[in-house]
Design an enzyme around this catalytic site. Structure first.
Site, PDB file in Angstrom:
ATOM      1  CG  PHE A   1       1.098   0.145   0.774  1.00 49.18           C
ATOM      2  CD1 PHE A   1       0.695   0.083  -0.549  1.00 49.18           C
ATOM      3  CD2 PHE A   1       2.461   0.012   1.065  1.00 49.18           C
ATOM      4  CE1 PHE A   1       1.615  -0.112  -1.567  1.00 49.18           C
ATOM      5  CE2 PHE A   1       3.387  -0.178   0.061  1.00 49.18           C
ATOM      6  CZ  PHE A   1       2.966  -0.245  -1.265  1.00 49.18           C
ATOM      7  CG  LEU A   2      -2.109  -6.541   0.736  1.00 50.47           C
ATOM      8  CD1 LEU A   2      -3.270  -6.566   1.726  1.00 50.47           C
ATOM      9  CD2 LEU A   2      -2.499  -7.275  -0.551  1.00 50.47           C
ATOM     10  N   PRO A   3       1.260  -4.358   1.659  1.00 51.15           N
ATOM     11  CG  PRO A   3       2.932  -3.934   0.089  1.00 51.15           C
ATOM     12  CD  PRO A   3       1.526  -3.550   0.461  1.00 51.15           C
ATOM     13  CB  SER A   4       1.469  -1.693   5.748  1.00 54.16           C
ATOM     14  OG  SER A   4       1.261  -1.387   7.112  1.00 54.16           O
ATOM     15  N   PRO A   5       2.338  -4.599   7.493  1.00 54.05           N
ATOM     16  CG  PRO A   5       4.182  -5.705   8.412  1.00 54.05           C
ATOM     17  CD  PRO A   5       3.806  -4.511   7.567  1.00 54.05           C
TER      18      PRO A   5
END
Length: 241
Positions: A32-36
């Site tokens: 999930f792209l927002p996840s660092p």
């Protein structure tokens, strides 16, 4: 060093090692792209030239709670890697695996005991101190639209202060060369900046941050990490109003 850009040269070459260690497109990566943590793995894969079938797994939509996903990862966390049936989660373990399996040498994860220990210390610091404190600060805002807690921000900034000391007279997070510790830490620090934390208050962190961003330009920093930061930063600022 400030203007150095590192290009992807870390991948094993054909004939150098076993063929089963060559990067391939049979790797499924649930992210999930927002996840660092997801972004740190994606940056490293790009640096190594490892091709992955990227499968968006939105925790907001509950994609990580489906029966199919839980069979892969009972913890229902992201990211998760499926390399031809070998299942692995926890992003820092994935970073280590990708280097061990696909890197042409040990520059990104030194084998010498003392150098390896410093890399591991930085990874554990990110996993156990820096990232948890960031989540403690931004989580209530993202989940419940709470007002940002100044005390929790102070706790995170205290951790940034520790990192600032680690980086005294050092080019990279774990010494004189780029390692997987930089990939883990850059995703955390960049996320903090995206939600409004003033990184410039920490001169060593800020210098390392600018240097690492530049070095990772060739690894898709803008389209992977910066894009994810923009999403989570926008969410945080919208919720914090």
């Amino acid at each position: 060093m400030e203007n150095e850009t590192i290009t992807p040269v870390f991948t094993k070459e054909k004939g150098v090692d076993n063929k089963d260690k060559m990067p391939n497109s049979n790797i499924d990566f649930y992210y999930f792209l927002p996840s660092p943590p997801c972004r740190s793995v994606m940056l490293l894969a790009k640096a190594l030239g490892v091709q992955m079938n990227q499968k968006i797994t939105s925790i907001l939509a509950g994609d990580n709670m489906t029966p199919e996903y839980l069979r892969l990862n009972p913890q229902h966390t992201i990211p998760t890697l499926n390399d031809n049936g070998f299942i692995l989660f926890e992003s820092r373990a994935i970073l280590q695996y990708l280097v061990d399996q696909y890197a042409k040498d040990d520059s990104l994860s030194p084998k010498e005991a003392k150098k390896a220990a410093i890399v591991n210390q930085r990874l554990y610091f990110d996993a156990c101190t820096l990232m948890p404190r960031l989540v403690q600060y931004m989580g209530p805002v993202l989940r419940h639209a709470q007002t940002p807690d100044k005390e929790k921000l102070g706790n995170f900034e205290e951790a940034l202060g520790y990192l600032d000391e680690f980086l005294e007279n050092q080019t990279w997070a774990a010494g004189s060369q780029l390692t997987i510790a930089d990939f883990a830490l850059i995703s955390t620090v960049s996320t903090a900046e995206a939600i409004g934390v003033d990184i410039s208050k920490f001169p060593n962190v800020n210098a390392w941050f600018q240097r690492t961003k530049n070095a990772m330009t060739g690894f898709g920093y803008e389209e992977i990490n910066q894009a994810g930061c923009a999403i989570i930063g926008g969410m945080f600022k919208n919720k914090a109003k």
